[in-house]
Scaffold this motif. Structure first.
Motif, PDB file in Angstrom:
ATOM      1  N   ASP A 289       9.653  -6.481  -0.907  1.00 28.90           N
ATOM      2  CA  ASP A 289       8.453  -7.512  -1.379  1.00 28.90           C
ATOM      3  C   ASP A 289       7.554  -6.788  -2.391  1.00 28.90           C
TER       4      ASP A 289
ATOM      5  N   ASN B  20       4.701  -7.511  -3.432  1.00 32.09           N
ATOM      6  CA  ASN B  20       3.156  -7.379  -2.620  1.00 32.09           C
ATOM      7  C   ASN B  20       3.180  -6.430  -1.524  1.00 32.09           C
ATOM      8  N   TRP B  21       4.158  -6.294  -0.815  1.00 33.09           N
ATOM      9  CA  TRP B  21       4.087  -5.482   0.478  1.00 33.09           C
ATOM     10  C   TRP B  21       5.324  -4.785   0.625  1.00 33.09           C
ATOM     11  N   ASP B  22       5.213  -3.563   0.093  1.00 32.76           N
ATOM     12  CA  ASP B  22       6.524  -2.801  -0.236  1.00 32.76           C
ATOM     13  C   ASP B  22       7.163  -2.128   1.118  1.00 32.76           C
TER      14      ASP B  22
ATOM     15  N   LEU C  21       8.005  -4.381   3.396  1.00 32.56           N
ATOM     16  CA  LEU C  21       8.814  -5.684   3.976  1.00 32.56           C
ATOM     17  C   LEU C  21      10.070  -5.887   3.016  1.00 32.56           C
TER      18      LEU C  21
ATOM     19  N   LEU D   7       0.408 -12.994   5.850  1.00 33.75           N
ATOM     20  CA  LEU D   7       0.082 -12.148   4.666  1.00 33.75           C
ATOM     21  C   LEU D   7      -0.102 -13.002   3.497  1.00 33.75           C
TER      22      LEU D   7
ATOM     23  N   GLU E 158      -3.737 -13.298   1.773  1.00 35.78           N
ATOM     24  CA  GLU E 158      -3.775 -13.275   0.229  1.00 35.78           C
ATOM     25  C   GLU E 158      -4.065 -14.545  -0.651  1.00 35.78           C
TER      26      GLU E 158
ATOM     27  N   VAL F  94       5.998  -3.790  11.321  1.00 34.85           N
ATOM     28  CA  VAL F  94       5.255  -4.534  10.621  1.00 34.85           C
ATOM     29  C   VAL F  94       3.919  -4.261  10.943  1.00 34.85           C
TER      30      VAL F  94
ATOM     31  N   TYR G 121       0.680  -3.688   8.672  1.00 34.87           N
ATOM     32  CA  TYR G 121       0.052  -4.747   8.214  1.00 34.87           C
ATOM     33  C   TYR G 121      -0.679  -5.537   9.226  1.00 34.87           C
TER      34      TYR G 121
ATOM     35  N   ARG H 206      -3.596  -3.103  10.653  1.00 31.49           N
ATOM     36  CA  ARG H 206      -4.314  -2.256   9.556  1.00 31.49           C
ATOM     37  C   ARG H 206      -5.628  -1.871  10.006  1.00 31.49           C
TER      38      ARG H 206
END
Length: 158
Positions: free
Chosen positions: A42, A44-46, A48, A88, A92, A123, A126, A129
């Motif tokens: 992804d 945006n979320w490297d 995933l 997520l 966002e 995960v 995320y 965090r």
């Protein structure tokens, strides 16, 4: 008196068409059903993976480096996706069923059959965090003792 030669006026539309003519042609078209290649993460979320995801191309952005595709995921894909993706995206302000910026090297035409997604291995980075004291929303989460991905109304939200 000497007259200066005027250059012909070219419309913005013609200039854009001329520029686009030099860009690589897309190999996929709007409406094509595509699948994301294994190994694609992804944007945006490297951490995933989105390998195996299937969707329909809804828009193509022609760029000098190559086309970028906007895809709307199928219901089967969204049903199988790990819940962290929806959390997520919501956090966002993104639409979990839409994805933009996929490149041709990320995709292939969907051959049909069952959809099998590459599952994320971890995960926790995320979901767990640490809260950032420099982020306004995270400061409010600290005050109200909420989790990083737990939505709550803040100033400016509708």
């Amino acid at each position: 008196m000497s007259k200066k030669k005027r250059r012909p006026v070219i419309s913005r539309k013609k200039l854009k068409e001329k520029r686009l003519a030099t860009y690589p042609q897309p190999i996929y078209a709007v409406g094509d059903l595509v699948q994301v290649n294994d190994g694609v993460m992804d944007a945006n979320w490297d951490a995933l993976p989105i390998g195996g995801w299937v969707g329909k191309i809804t828009k193509i952005q022609r760029e000098e480096t190559g086309p970028k595709y906007e895809v709307v995921w199928t219901g089967e894909t969204l049903d199988q996706a790990h819940p962290i993706f929806g959390q997520l995206a919501s956090f966002e302000g993104l639409k979990p069923n839409e994805y933009t910026g996929l490149e041709e090297s990320d995709l292939h035409l969907f051959p049909g059959g069952p959809v099998t997604l590459v599952a994320p291995t971890d995960v926790s980075m995320y979901a767990e965090r640490p809260l950032d004291p420099d982020d306004r929303a995270d400061r409010l989460r600290m005050i109200f003792d909420t989790k990083p991905l737990e939505w709550f109304p803040t100033l400016g939200d509708d």
